[in-house]
Enzyme design. Structure first.
Site, PDB file in Angstrom:
ATOM      1  N   LYS A  79     103.868  98.263 -26.299  1.00 30.80           N
ATOM      2  CA  LYS A  79     104.036  97.299 -27.391  1.00 30.80           C
ATOM      3  C   LYS A  79     105.208  97.732 -28.260  1.00 30.80           C
ATOM      4  O   LYS A  79     105.355  98.928 -28.558  1.00 30.80           O
ATOM      5  CB  LYS A  79     102.752  97.250 -28.214  1.00 30.80           C
ATOM      6  N   SER A 154      97.904  90.865 -32.313  1.00 30.23           N
ATOM      7  CA  SER A 154      99.337  90.884 -32.240  1.00 30.23           C
ATOM      8  C   SER A 154      99.895  91.488 -30.952  1.00 30.23           C
ATOM      9  O   SER A 154     101.068  91.274 -30.635  1.00 30.23           O
ATOM     10  CB  SER A 154      99.895  91.676 -33.421  1.00 30.23           C
ATOM     11  N   SER A 178      93.929  93.575 -32.894  1.00 29.38           N
ATOM     12  CA  SER A 178      95.103  93.264 -32.082  1.00 29.38           C
ATOM     13  C   SER A 178      95.120  93.789 -30.662  1.00 29.38           C
ATOM     14  O   SER A 178      96.022  93.441 -29.897  1.00 29.38           O
ATOM     15  CB  SER A 178      96.366  93.740 -32.785  1.00 29.38           C
TER      16      SER A 178
HETATM   17  N1  GLN Z   1      95.292  89.580 -36.812  1.00 25.40           N
HETATM   18  C1  GLN Z   1      95.125  90.634 -37.753  1.00 25.40           C
HETATM   19  C2  GLN Z   1      96.230  90.585 -38.767  1.00 25.40           C
HETATM   20  O1  GLN Z   1      96.992  89.699 -38.703  1.00 25.40           O
HETATM   21  C3  GLN Z   1      95.082  91.961 -37.048  1.00 25.40           C
HETATM   22  C4  GLN Z   1      96.393  92.419 -36.590  1.00 25.40           C
HETATM   23  C5  GLN Z   1      96.351  93.756 -35.916  1.00 25.40           C
HETATM   24  O2  GLN Z   1      95.299  94.241 -35.508  1.00 25.40           O
HETATM   25  N2  GLN Z   1      97.510  94.362 -35.821  1.00 25.40           N
HETATM   26  O3  GLN Z   1      96.341  91.407 -39.607  1.00 25.40           O
END
Ligand code: GLN
Length: 484
Positions: A79, A154, A178
């Protein structure tokens, strides 16, 4: 040769050890598939073609010697929030366009030392803020199961790359869901590790008390291999834990006698009916494998979302202060220093990141700190205690990973709250610091994957992986692959 890409990590290892194919052949097959198909999915932001082929050749040479590392010659993707020396690292943001880190994240370094070949960097919501990859400044990733839909986020690029058979495994990060949510939406296995289990050194920080590095694969067995290599204390990350790292040996009756709690707060109105149906069926399957199922309560669950959306932006606003146009990436033209800051940050951060910096700064400012951040921390403790109490009675918790299957690109973009609701079932584990896993447990009426989430006490990733593996031994959802 195209069949090579359909192998799991464990099968690749066996084939390499047998001399059935070389790492160079594996990597070539992966690159070929990505080059012919990723225009449709956009899982990768950067393909490390030359260095991957070089590493593959090197690993083939290495194989002829005595020193054979466990993951020698296995292609994986990373990632784009994890630093890898000499490869661009954008975190999905224009503010880091062109930035090439001079060092490698410890998690990645350990994998390189174990022999992996890095194929490339995968797409992510900007600074990992989002649940769909639509917040990436470099364009959305398309879900291989339905190209009109999001892969989740994400870490959507990593999940899509595994689902699309570009790589057998990939790294992601999970701050609020994420890894688990995109694993669910893409029908792959994704492990969120215990907070502190894997070093955060070299990870571009989002919410420092929540960030964890995790892994995607098609099977629990494959994910376990990546996990065992990455985990462990790192002197470069003071929050990394000195807990023994299990080398997971699969087999036996992993679920026999295990107590699994099903929290009533996770089966709420608004959840897609097929998600409930498939996750309940999967839980019944765990029961048939010998687990004892009980209903439990995690009474403060409803506060997890508001608490997370105070704490995560607060920490993000502090962490993102370093992106000022002076230290990293591009710099806006201006006559004085203030304008350099204003123009660089104002022009390069996307709307969601800007929103979070504003919310976070507000929540931390004098006069509001106690009412927001301080209060949120107290409620976080209550959420943590819910898990402690539950794990006094049960070994694992089972629940849906996400309230719905993959949604259409654009469906939630103008409604931040609808997007935030994607995380209702994943955020609590981050607030408590406990590990979780998501794996495919069936498909909805549109042939989109549904994920089952299991949550374990701190440092019990072994339980998660054993349970997921036991389920995957008697089901074949994880063997299906998308056609696109
Ligand atoms: N969707 C969540 C956010 O927008 C979690 C994102 C993540 O785990 N990096 O913060």
């Amino acid at each position: 040769m195209t069949d090579l890409i359909n192998l799991t990590l464990t099968e690749m290892q066996a084939g390499l050890a047998n001399g059935d194919f070389s790492s160079r052949e594996l990597v070539q097959a992966a690159l070929k598939r990505i080059e012919s198909s990723d225009a449709k999915t956009h899982a990768f932001l950067h393909l490390a073609k030359e260095s991957a082929l070089k590493q593959a050749e090197e690993s083939d040479r290495q194989r002829k010697t005595d020193k054979r590392q466990p993951l020698l010659g296995i292609p994986i993707a990373i990632k784009d929030v994890l630093s890898v020396e000499s490869l661009p690292c954008t975190a999905g943001s224009k503010i880091l366009e062109g930035y090439v880190p001079p060092f490698t994240a410890t998690s990645v370094k350990k994998l390189i030392e174990a022999g992996v070949v890095i194929i490339g960097k995968t797409n992510t919501d900007e600074f990992a803020m989002g649940s769909s990859t639509e917040n990436s400044a470099y364009g959305v990733t398309h879900n291989p199961w339905d190209l009109m839909r999001v892969p989740g986020g994400s870490s959507g690029g990593s999940a899509a790359a595994v689902a699309a058979r570009y790589v057998p495994a990939a790294l992601g990060t999970d701050t609020g869901g994420s890894v688990r949510q995109p694993a669910s939406l893409c029908g792959v296995t994704g492990l969120k590790t215990t907070y502190g289990r894997v070093s955060r050194y070299g990870l571009i920080a989002f919410g420092s008390s929540l960030d964890t590095v995790g892994a995607f694969g098609r099977t629990a067995e494959d994910v376990a291999q990546i996990f065992s290599v990455m985990a462990g204390r790192d002197e470069k990350d003071a929050t990394s834990a000195d807990a023994p790292v299990p080398q997971i040996k699969f087999g036996g009756d992993a679920l026999r006698g295990l107590k699994i709690g099903v929290p009533k707060e996770y089966f709420i109105g608004g959840i897609q009916p097929e998600v409930e149906e498939k996750t309940r069926a999967a839980i019944a399957q765990l029961k048939s494998l010998g687990a004892e199922i009980r209903e439990i309560s995690l009474p403060h669950t409803e506060y997890a979302l508001p608490v997370y959306y105070i704490i995560a932006p607060a920490e993000a606003s502090a962490n993102l202060a370093r992106f000022d146009g002076v230290r990293y990436g591009p710099r806006a033209d201006a006559d004085n220093l203030w304008d350099v800051f204003f123009k660089t940050r104002g022009g390069k951060f996307g709307p969601e990141v800007t929103r979070r910096v504003m919310i976070g700064t507000y929540a931390l400012s004098a006069g509001y700190y106690d009412a927001y951040y301080g209060q949120a921390q107290k409620v976080r403790t209550l959420i943590k205690r819910d898990f402690e109490a539950a794990f006094g009675d049960v070994d694992l918790i089972a629940a849906p990973t996400a309230p719905e299957t993959a949604f259409k690109i654009g469906e939630h973009v103008n409604d931040p709250l609808a997007m935030y609701l994607e995380d209702v079932f994943t955020l609590p584990a981050n607030l408590a610091g406990v590990p979780g896993i998501s794996f495919n447990c069936g498909f909805d009426n549109n042939n989109l994957p549904v994920g089952l989430q299991l949550i374990a006490p701190h440092f019990r990733e072994d339980l998660l992986l054993h349970a997921a593996h036991a389920y995957q031994q008697v089901t074949d959802w994880h063997k299906r692959s998308p056609k696109f």
